[in-house]
Design a protein around this motif. Structure first.
Motif, PDB file in Angstrom:
ATOM      1  N   GLU A 130       1.092 -10.642   4.198  1.00  0.00           N
ATOM      2  CA  GLU A 130       2.418 -10.018   4.192  1.00  0.00           C
ATOM      3  C   GLU A 130       2.261  -8.671   3.494  1.00  0.00           C
ATOM      4  OE1 GLU A 130       6.918 -10.957   2.535  1.00  0.00           O
ATOM      5  OE2 GLU A 130       5.569 -12.618   3.076  1.00  0.00           O
ATOM      6  N   VAL A 131       2.263  -7.608   4.283  1.00  0.00           N
ATOM      7  CA  VAL A 131       1.859  -6.288   3.804  1.00  0.00           C
ATOM      8  C   VAL A 131       2.972  -5.278   4.050  1.00  0.00           C
ATOM      9  CG1 VAL A 131       0.177  -4.418   4.063  1.00  0.00           C
ATOM     10  CG2 VAL A 131      -0.565  -6.806   4.280  1.00  0.00           C
ATOM     11  N   THR A 132       3.216  -4.447   3.042  1.00  0.00           N
ATOM     12  CA  THR A 132       4.087  -3.287   3.206  1.00  0.00           C
ATOM     13  C   THR A 132       3.246  -2.032   3.041  1.00  0.00           C
ATOM     14  OG1 THR A 132       6.064  -4.417   2.366  1.00  0.00           O
ATOM     15  CG2 THR A 132       6.067  -2.010   2.294  1.00  0.00           C
ATOM     16  N   ILE A 133       3.319  -1.146   4.019  1.00  0.00           N
ATOM     17  CA  ILE A 133       2.698   0.174   3.917  1.00  0.00           C
ATOM     18  C   ILE A 133       3.838   1.175   3.854  1.00  0.00           C
ATOM     19  CG2 ILE A 133       1.128   1.843   4.957  1.00  0.00           C
ATOM     20  CD1 ILE A 133      -0.245  -0.435   6.408  1.00  0.00           C
ATOM     21  N   GLN A 134       3.809   2.043   2.848  1.00  0.00           N
ATOM     22  CA  GLN A 134       4.968   2.903   2.623  1.00  0.00           C
ATOM     23  C   GLN A 134       4.582   4.336   2.264  1.00  0.00           C
ATOM     24  OE1 GLN A 134       6.723   0.624  -0.606  1.00  0.00           O
ATOM     25  NE2 GLN A 134       5.776   1.919  -2.173  1.00  0.00           N
ATOM     26  N   ASN A 135       5.519   5.244   2.591  1.00  0.00           N
ATOM     27  CA  ASN A 135       5.563   6.572   1.983  1.00  0.00           C
ATOM     28  C   ASN A 135       4.349   7.454   2.284  1.00  0.00           C
ATOM     29  OD1 ASN A 135       6.714   8.578   0.378  1.00  0.00           O
ATOM     30  ND2 ASN A 135       5.767   7.819  -1.497  1.00  0.00           N
ATOM     31  N   GLY A 136       4.061   7.664   3.582  1.00  0.00           N
ATOM     32  CA  GLY A 136       2.956   8.549   3.916  1.00  0.00           C
ATOM     33  C   GLY A 136       2.684   8.573   5.406  1.00  0.00           C
ATOM     34  N   ASP A 160       9.022   4.238   5.609  1.00  0.00           N
ATOM     35  CA  ASP A 160       8.846   5.684   5.485  1.00  0.00           C
ATOM     36  C   ASP A 160       7.395   6.077   5.768  1.00  0.00           C
ATOM     37  OD1 ASP A 160       9.468   8.319   5.085  1.00  0.00           O
ATOM     38  OD2 ASP A 160       9.576   8.210   2.903  1.00  0.00           O
ATOM     39  N   VAL A 161       6.886   5.598   6.899  1.00  0.00           N
ATOM     40  CA  VAL A 161       5.513   5.868   7.329  1.00  0.00           C
ATOM     41  C   VAL A 161       5.541   6.520   8.706  1.00  0.00           C
ATOM     42  CG1 VAL A 161       3.320   4.834   8.039  1.00  0.00           C
ATOM     43  CG2 VAL A 161       4.492   3.996   5.997  1.00  0.00           C
ATOM     44  N   ASP A 162       4.738   7.555   8.884  1.00  0.00           N
ATOM     45  CA  ASP A 162       4.574   8.198  10.185  1.00  0.00           C
ATOM     46  C   ASP A 162       3.182   7.879  10.707  1.00  0.00           C
ATOM     47  OD1 ASP A 162       7.111   9.499  10.101  1.00  0.00           O
ATOM     48  OD2 ASP A 162       6.265  10.985   8.744  1.00  0.00           O
ATOM     49  N   ILE A 163       3.116   7.246  11.879  1.00  0.00           N
ATOM     50  CA  ILE A 163       1.844   6.949  12.531  1.00  0.00           C
ATOM     51  C   ILE A 163       1.715   7.868  13.739  1.00  0.00           C
ATOM     52  CG2 ILE A 163       0.451   5.201  13.695  1.00  0.00           C
ATOM     53  CD1 ILE A 163       1.814   3.088  12.049  1.00  0.00           C
ATOM     54  N   THR A 164       0.621   8.621  13.780  1.00  0.00           N
ATOM     55  CA  THR A 164       0.428   9.607  14.840  1.00  0.00           C
ATOM     56  C   THR A 164      -0.939   9.432  15.483  1.00  0.00           C
ATOM     57  OG1 THR A 164      -0.498  11.244  13.305  1.00  0.00           O
ATOM     58  CG2 THR A 164       1.881  11.277  13.626  1.00  0.00           C
ATOM     59  N   GLY A 165      -1.086   9.960  16.691  1.00  0.00           N
ATOM     60  CA  GLY A 165      -2.356   9.913  17.400  1.00  0.00           C
ATOM     61  C   GLY A 165      -2.140  10.108  18.880  1.00  0.00           C
ATOM     62  N   ILE A 188       0.865  -1.172   0.000  1.00  0.00           N
ATOM     63  CA  ILE A 188       0.000   0.000   0.000  1.00  0.00           C
ATOM     64  C   ILE A 188       0.902   1.223   0.000  1.00  0.00           C
ATOM     65  CG2 ILE A 188      -1.806   1.268   1.218  1.00  0.00           C
ATOM     66  CD1 ILE A 188      -2.663  -1.405   2.447  1.00  0.00           C
ATOM     67  N   ASP A 189       0.931   1.911  -1.127  1.00  0.00           N
ATOM     68  CA  ASP A 189       1.746   3.109  -1.282  1.00  0.00           C
ATOM     69  C   ASP A 189       0.889   4.323  -0.952  1.00  0.00           C
ATOM     70  OD1 ASP A 189       3.436   5.138  -1.968  1.00  0.00           O
ATOM     71  OD2 ASP A 189       3.730   4.521  -4.053  1.00  0.00           O
ATOM     72  N   LEU A 190       1.160   4.932   0.173  1.00  0.00           N
ATOM     73  CA  LEU A 190       0.377   6.098   0.586  1.00  0.00           C
ATOM     74  C   LEU A 190       0.695   7.327  -0.267  1.00  0.00           C
ATOM     75  CD1 LEU A 190       0.540   5.700   4.475  1.00  0.00           C
ATOM     76  CD2 LEU A 190      -1.152   4.780   2.868  1.00  0.00           C
ATOM     77  N   ASN A 191       1.800   7.259  -1.010  1.00  0.00           N
ATOM     78  CA  ASN A 191       2.087   8.280  -2.025  1.00  0.00           C
ATOM     79  C   ASN A 191       2.141   9.687  -1.413  1.00  0.00           C
ATOM     80  OD1 ASN A 191       2.611   9.104  -4.681  1.00  0.00           O
ATOM     81  ND2 ASN A 191       0.436   9.400  -5.138  1.00  0.00           N
ATOM     82  N   LYS A 192       2.739   9.763  -0.209  1.00  0.00           N
ATOM     83  CA  LYS A 192       2.886  11.025   0.528  1.00  0.00           C
ATOM     84  C   LYS A 192       1.552  11.609   0.980  1.00  0.00           C
ATOM     85  CE  LYS A 192       7.264  12.245  -1.738  1.00  0.00           C
ATOM     86  NZ  LYS A 192       8.062  11.725  -0.629  1.00  0.00           N
TER      87      LYS A 192
END
Length: 286
Positions: free
Chosen positions: A115-121, A141-146, A99-103
Motif C-alpha cells: 500500500e504505497v503513496t507517491i506524492q509531490n513531484g 500531486d504527481v505528474d507522470i510523463t513520457g 514516497i515523498d518526491l519533494n518536488k
C-alpha cells in the motif's frame, strides 16, 4: 521532518554512529550534512541510523542509484523523501510506505506491491519503462510523463488498485502505434483472473493512443471509476476496454474521437460528460 525536536533527535542519533565526526541537519532545506571517517563508516550506516529513528534518507550528489536502496530498506509506515532529482531504471517497493518526491523528478519507474503513496513531484518515464501497480497505489500531486512508445506509463495489474488524485496527471506524448497512457490488466500468464481497479480524480491523457486501455484476451473484470473533476482525454478513443469491465462515470470529462469503447462490460453514467467529437485520422464524429 517538520520540527526542531525532530532535527535534534536525528542529529543525536547520527552523531552516535562510529566514525561520524560532525553532523548538521538543515530543517528548512530538508538536508543533512555529515563529516565522517570513511575508513570507519560510510553513508549507508548514516542512512540506517536515520531510518532507525523513523525517518527516510538518501545520499545526494551523484544522481544515479540513490533511491532504490532507501526505498528497499523502508519499513511499513515510514516515509522516504527525495532530496534531489534521481535517475533509476526501476524502483521496487514492497512495503506499505509513502514516497515523498519533494518536488523533485525521478527519471525511471516504480514497481509497487504494498500500500504505497507517491506524492509531490514528477516521474519522467523513459522509453521501455512502466510504472507497475500490483498493490494499492495512490498518486497525490504527481505528474507522470513520457512518450509511451514501447510500453505504457502506468500498468494496473491483477488485483492492483490505483487512485489518481485531483492534483495528479498522467500524460503520454504518444504517436499512432504507441501504447496507451494507462494499461489495465486482469489476467496473468497462467490464466488466473483478477479484478484491477482504477480511480480517477485527476487527469489521464494520451495524444494518439487511448488514455486508458485493456486487453481483449483478459477474462478478469477491470473496474474504472471516473469522478468529479477528472479529465480523461485522447485524440483517439479516450477509454478502450475490450475485456470484461465495469466503467462508472459519476463526474468529470471523458473526451476523444470516441469517448468510450467497451465490448464485454457495463457502462454506468450518472454524471459528468462523455464526448466524441474530435477529428482523428481525417474523420469527424459528433
Amino acid at each position: 521532518m517538520s520540527c526542531a525536536a525532530c532535527q535534534a533527535h536525528v542529529e543525536k542519533v547520527v552523531s552516535k554512529v562510529n566514525g561520524v565526526m560532525d553532523v548538521n541537519v538543515n530543517l528548512l532545506a530538508n538536508k543533512m550534512t555529515v563529516d565522517l571517517d570513511e575508513g570507519v563508516t560510510n553513508a549507508q550506516a548514516v542512512i540506517n541510523a536515520v531510518e532507525s529513528a523513523g525517518y527516510g534518507a538518501s545520499e545526494i550528489g551523484d544522481k544515479e542509484n540513490k533511491t532504490a536502496s532507501p526505498v528497499a530498506a523502508a519499513q511499513d509506515g515510514q516515509t522516504v523523501r527525495l532530496l534531489a532529482d534521481v535517475a533509476e531504471s526501476s524502483i521496487k517497493v514492497n512495503a506499505n510506505i509513502t514516497i515523498d518526491l519533494n518536488k523533485m523528478t525521478v527519471t525511471g519507474s516504480f514497481v509497487t506491491y504494498g500500500e504505497v503513496t507517491i506524492q509531490n513531484g514528477t516521474i519522467d518515464v523513459p522509453n521501455g519503462k512502466t510504472n507497475y501497480a500490483y498493490g494499492k497505489l495512490t498518486l497525490a500531486d504527481v505528474d507522470i510523463t513520457g512518450k509511451a512508445a514501447s510500453s505504457s506509463l502506468l500498468s494496473v495489474n491483477y488485483n492492483g488498485s490505483v487512485t489518481i488524485d485531483k492534483d495528479s496527471t498522467i500524460v503520454a506524448d504518444s504517436e499512432q502505434g504507441h501504447f496507451p497512457a494507462v494499461f489495465i490488466k486482469g489476467q496473468d500468464d497462467r490464466g488466473k483472473t483478477y479484478a484491477p481497479e482504477l480511480n480517477i480524480y485527476g487527469t489521464v491523457q494520451s495524444a494518439k493512443t487511448p488514455a486508458i486501455q485493456g486487453n481483449g484476451t483478459d477474462r478478469g473484470v477491470s473496474h474504472v471509476n471516473v469522478f468529479e473533476g477528472a479529465v480523461v482525454k485522447s485524440e483517439t478513443l479516450a477509454i478502450y476496454l475490450p475485456q470484461p469491465c465495469e466503467v462508472n462515470i459519476t463526474g468529470g470529462l471523458v473526451e476523444g474521437y470516441c469517448g468510450i469503447g467497451i465490448k464485454s462490460g457495463t457502462l454506468n453514467i450518472s454524471g459528468g460528460a462523455v464526448t466524441g467529437n474530435e477529428v482523428f485520422n481525417g474523420h469527424t464524429d459528433n
